[in-house]
Design a protein around this motif. Structure first.
Motif, mmCIF file in Angstrom:
data_model
loop_
_atom_site.group_PDB
_atom_site.id
_atom_site.type_symbol
_atom_site.label_atom_id
_atom_site.label_comp_id
_atom_site.label_asym_id
_atom_site.label_seq_id
_atom_site.Cartn_x
_atom_site.Cartn_y
_atom_site.Cartn_z
ATOM 1 N N LEU A 199 56.887 -12.543 -33.646
ATOM 2 C CA LEU A 199 57.306 -11.269 -34.932
ATOM 3 C C LEU A 199 56.340 -10.501 -34.938
ATOM 4 C CD1 LEU A 199 58.519 -13.833 -37.728
ATOM 5 C CD2 LEU A 199 59.862 -11.977 -36.607
ATOM 6 N N PRO A 200 56.439 -9.165 -34.986
ATOM 7 C CA PRO A 200 55.324 -8.045 -34.889
ATOM 8 C C PRO A 200 55.420 -7.758 -36.581
ATOM 9 C CG PRO A 200 57.479 -7.137 -34.371
ATOM 10 C CD PRO A 200 57.708 -8.539 -34.696
ATOM 11 N N ALA B 255 61.292 -6.271 -36.068
ATOM 12 C CA ALA B 255 60.943 -4.913 -35.088
ATOM 13 C C ALA B 255 61.333 -3.663 -35.496
ATOM 14 C CB ALA B 255 61.410 -5.080 -33.713
ATOM 15 N N THR B 256 62.392 -3.490 -36.169
ATOM 16 C CA THR B 256 62.795 -2.048 -36.660
ATOM 17 C C THR B 256 62.103 -1.692 -37.619
ATOM 18 O OG1 THR B 256 65.223 -2.471 -35.784
ATOM 19 C CG2 THR B 256 64.761 -0.854 -37.492
ATOM 20 N N PHE C 146 55.759 -2.548 -44.168
ATOM 21 C CA PHE C 146 55.568 -3.986 -44.100
ATOM 22 C C PHE C 146 56.492 -4.800 -44.351
ATOM 23 C CE2 PHE C 146 51.713 -1.300 -45.704
ATOM 24 C CZ PHE C 146 50.864 -1.805 -44.703
ATOM 25 N N CYS C 147 56.336 -6.230 -43.665
ATOM 26 C CA CYS C 147 57.549 -7.018 -43.573
ATOM 27 C C CYS C 147 56.944 -8.452 -43.768
ATOM 28 C CB CYS C 147 58.028 -6.725 -42.268
ATOM 29 S SG CYS C 147 59.649 -7.790 -42.077
ATOM 30 N N ALA C 148 57.905 -9.169 -44.604
ATOM 31 C CA ALA C 148 57.367 -10.448 -45.104
ATOM 32 C C ALA C 148 58.720 -11.338 -44.695
ATOM 33 C CB ALA C 148 56.970 -10.772 -46.521
ATOM 34 N N HIS C 149 58.644 -12.603 -44.366
ATOM 35 C CA HIS C 149 59.411 -13.462 -44.219
ATOM 36 C C HIS C 149 59.344 -14.908 -44.968
ATOM 37 C CE1 HIS C 149 61.775 -11.936 -40.607
ATOM 38 N NE2 HIS C 149 60.683 -11.459 -40.476
#
Length: 228
Positions: free
Chosen positions: A170-171, A135-136, A143-146
């Motif tokens: 997840l956003p 979220a942060t 951009f974010c990947a898991h």
């Protein structure tokens, strides 16, 4: 994209990981100015504008990482970069500084969104921390990947469904799912596989060997993932 290493070693204890075996658990740092010098030289001489920091985990020492980011900010070079991170221990100010330095994407070695499995993988953080980090990053504009692994020791259909349910919350991110845990000698997963008779002392695991919890295999794991 060019690789850059700002530190070696990893003190974390993820159950399947070979980084501490390859690089040791003690952190050894490149000077922030030296790392920035290398990036500037590659930009000036070869036009490289995007770098991937190949540290096992980037966010292991905020003081060092922020010094690196501030050095890049000071130089004002038109460069961008990404890195592997753990979804823990960093606040909004940290992410804002890294973004100002050119960070554009965050790759998180989360492995699961079930606290049961995070404990099994010895990750050292919780689902809540992973959710807050994502979220942060979204709020900051990163951009974010898991990366998610299904099937490790203790995995069940319920923990898979728990991960899927949390992933849907997840956003602004993408997921890289994997079925099965690659087994490497001298890791905790290797020891589990040995105790359970899945491999023997003669197995060097050079031929890829994957661990699946009892009752699971790749087909079953993907089937559960595709239920919804």
């Amino acid at each position: 994209m060019i690789g850059l290493q700002t530190k070696r070693g990893c003190p974390r204890r993820c159950s399947y990981c070979t980084y501490p075996l390859i690089e040791g658990r003690t952190l050894h740092y490149a000077e922030p100015q030296a790392s920035a010098d290398e990036m500037e030289r590659l930009f000036r001489d070869y036009g490289v504008r995007y770098f991937f920091v190949v540290d096992s985990v980037f966010n292991l020492n905020a003081e060092h990482e922020l010094a690196f980011a501030e050095e890049l900010c000071r130089r004002g070079l038109p460069l961008n970069w990404g890195a592997f991170f753990a979804p823990t221990g960093a606040d909004g100010a940290y992410w804002h500084t890294l973004k100002r330095s050119g960070l554009t994407h965050v790759e998180l070695g989360t492995d699961s969104l079930s606290d049961t499995m995070l404990a099994s993988y010895q990750k050292g953080f919780t689902v809540d921390e992973a959710m807050r980090t994502t979220a942060t990053c979204a709020d900051v504009g990163l951009f974010c990947a898991h990366y998610i692994i299904f099937g490790g020791p203790g995995e069940t259909p319920d923990t898979i469904r728990e991960t899927v349910a949390n992933a849907e919350r997840l956003p602004r991110c993408v997921l890289f799912p994997f079925a099965g845990v690659r087994v490497y000698p001298r890791t905790s997963v290797y020891a589990d596989a040995m105790r359970q008779g899945r491999i023997t002392e003669e197995d060097d695991c050079l031929t890829p060997t994957f661990y699946f919890a009892e009752g699971l295999d790749a087909r079953r794991a993907w089937g559960i993932l595709n239920e919804g």
